[in-house]
Design an enzyme around this catalytic site. Structure first.
Site, PDB file in Angstrom:
ATOM      1  N   ASP A   1      -5.014  -4.303   9.761  1.00 15.11           N
ATOM      2  CA  ASP A   1      -4.815  -3.712   8.441  1.00 15.11           C
ATOM      3  C   ASP A   1      -6.162  -3.646   7.709  1.00 15.11           C
ATOM      4  O   ASP A   1      -7.056  -4.459   7.960  1.00 15.11           O
ATOM      5  CB  ASP A   1      -3.846  -4.606   7.663  1.00 15.11           C
ATOM      6  CG  ASP A   1      -3.259  -3.965   6.429  1.00 15.11           C
ATOM      7  OD1 ASP A   1      -2.092  -3.556   6.490  1.00 15.11           O
ATOM      8  OD2 ASP A   1      -3.952  -3.908   5.399  1.00 15.11           O
TER       9      ASP A   1
ATOM     10  N   HIS B   1       0.630 -10.673   3.280  1.00 20.38           N
ATOM     11  CA  HIS B   1      -0.041 -11.259   2.110  1.00 20.38           C
ATOM     12  C   HIS B   1       0.768 -12.347   1.402  1.00 20.38           C
ATOM     13  O   HIS B   1       0.195 -13.147   0.656  1.00 20.38           O
ATOM     14  CB  HIS B   1      -0.372 -10.168   1.084  1.00 20.38           C
ATOM     15  CG  HIS B   1      -1.399  -9.185   1.540  1.00 20.38           C
ATOM     16  ND1 HIS B   1      -2.636  -9.564   2.007  1.00 20.38           N
ATOM     17  CD2 HIS B   1      -1.359  -7.826   1.602  1.00 20.38           C
ATOM     18  CE1 HIS B   1      -3.326  -8.472   2.329  1.00 20.38           C
ATOM     19  NE2 HIS B   1      -2.575  -7.414   2.100  1.00 20.38           N
TER      20      HIS B   1
ATOM     21  N   ASP C   1      -3.589   1.525   6.916  1.00 24.05           N
ATOM     22  CA  ASP C   1      -4.315   1.887   5.700  1.00 24.05           C
ATOM     23  C   ASP C   1      -5.816   1.915   5.913  1.00 24.05           C
ATOM     24  O   ASP C   1      -6.584   2.142   4.972  1.00 24.05           O
ATOM     25  CB  ASP C   1      -3.949   0.960   4.531  1.00 24.05           C
ATOM     26  CG  ASP C   1      -3.795  -0.492   4.941  1.00 24.05           C
ATOM     27  OD1 ASP C   1      -4.124  -0.838   6.091  1.00 24.05           O
ATOM     28  OD2 ASP C   1      -3.335  -1.296   4.113  1.00 24.05           O
TER      29      ASP C   1
END
Length: 400
Positions: free
Chosen positions: A175, A139, A264
């Site tokens: 992800d 990110h 996640d």
């Protein structure tokens, strides 16, 4: 870094980068990105014999000029100064997601150095696969921290590889959050195909990753996004993956696959709402391995990423990742070692711990055939219609 070539006799099945110093990337307190997840993964892989005879490569901190492949100099200065000067919200430092912590630059630079070392192992012919479970901080942007990520090791590693013999790299991000920092870095670069499977941006941070985000300029068509609705399960996730990725890779012909393997997406993850299992994660890794063999001469750089069910999920999923990269695949029914379970109980005394390397899930699925029988098919069709024509592929023909 040396540019020397290894002889075939020196090649290992996969390089694994690890040092306990990577645990110092610690955002503190009860922050979700707790380094215990890395420690428990290495302990579990070790006790199960996955790492037997595998030398763990110890990285150095990445120098500033390498980190600047992804970040502007002023941002590096802000990171270095933050522990003394305090929060810098304009740089994303000192927020709830990215609190300032001691040795922030040094520990973040070590994560970058770990991914660079993994990339170097492949570029120098020492191995065709390399793993850095501490990496995958996808990110961070050119001038600011974001989403628990201080420096973007994915971008640095890909940029380095482009300068060291690789001309076409496929980046596959599994992800639960959109791989926005990597997409942004290569949005106009046709040498990097970024593919992100993530929870729909209307329902999860960072709110990007729509199928219409396709890249720009020469990179138009080289950003691919597949947003999935909450509670998407293993079979539908894999149905979407198989309907989109193999056809694109067959046309793009990457020389290397970089995968960001955040876990996640698990049904128990506290920060998101997809519904995958450890078994689904295992299957994802096996499919990426096969794609690397089919389309990238076996070259595969696997990085970690998100994952916030620190004890029950991350160690098992990433032990499967290590096992897959090393061709030491673990059967789902493999029991968890008692020694590891004792450590896990001390770490999380109130957790109900699993007993095997499986969640008992069925990962079978019916391949997409141009139909629209399942909820996930809308995401498949949207992504294919957005990007397939830009690569000369028929979005409505399941043979493409």
């Amino acid at each position: 870094m040396s540019a020397s070539e290894a002889s075939p006799a020196d090649m290992v099945p996969a390089s694994v980068v690890w040092t306990s110093e990577l645990l110092e990337y610690d955002l503190g307190g009860d922050h979700p990105l707790h380094p215990v997840r890395l420690d428990l993964t290495i302990r579990l892989a070790t006790e199960l014999g996955v790492l037997d005879g595998v030398p763990l490569l110890v990285p150095d901190r990445a120098p500033d000029d390498e980190i600047q492949r992804a970040h502007e100099p002023g941002y590096l200065a802000a990171v270095k100064e933050a522990p003394e000067n305090g929060p810098n919200p304009g740089r994303g430092l000192g927020t709830a997601d990215n609190p300032v912590f001691d040795n922030m630059h040094e520990s973040s630079a070590l994560v970058v150095g770990s991914s660079l070392l993994a990339a170097q192992q492949i570029a120098e012919g020492r191995t065709k696969r390399a793993v850095n479970i501490a990496g995958g901080l996808h990110h961070a942007m050119v001038g600011n921290a974001a989403g628990f990520c201080i420096y973007n090791d994915c971008v640095v590693a890909i940029s380095w590889l482009l300068d060291h013999g690789f001309e076409r790299i496929a980046y596959i991000d599994t992800d639960v959050h959109h791989g926005d920092g990597v997409q942004a870095a290569f949005y106009d670069d046709p040498r990097v195909l970024t593919v992100s499977f993530h929870q729909h941006p209307l329902t999860l941070w960072p709110g990007t990753g729509y199928p219409s985000e396709l890249g720009e300029g020469a990179g138009h068509g080289y950003a691919v996004n597949v947003p999935l609705l909450p509670m998407t399960r293993d079979g539908d996730w894999l149905r979407a993956f198989e309907a989109i990725v193999p056809a694109l890779l067959a046309e793009f012909r990457p020389q290397l696959i970089v995968s960001q393997c955040g876990v996640d997406s698990h049904v128990e993850d506290p920060l998101a709402e997809l519904a995958l299992t450890v078994d689904g994660h295992r299957e994802i890794y096996r499919r990426i391995r096969r794609l690397a063999e089919d389309y990238a001469d076996g070259h595969w750089l696997a990085l970690g990423g998100g994952g916030y069910q620190l004890v029950r999920v991350v160690p098992r999923s990433w032990t499967h990742l290590l096992a897959t990269a090393l061709d030491r695949d673990l059967a789902p029914e493999t029991p968890l070692p008692q020694g590891w379970l004792r450590i896990a109980r001390r770490t999380s005394p109130n957790s109900h711990l699993p007993t095997t390397m499986s969640d008992g899930a069925d990962t079978s699925f019916e391949p997409w055939g141009g139909d629209a029988d399942r909820q996930v098919d809308a995401a498949i069709v949207q992504a294919r219609r957005a990007v397939f024509p830009l690569h000369g592929l028929d979005p409505d023909d399941p043979r493409d």
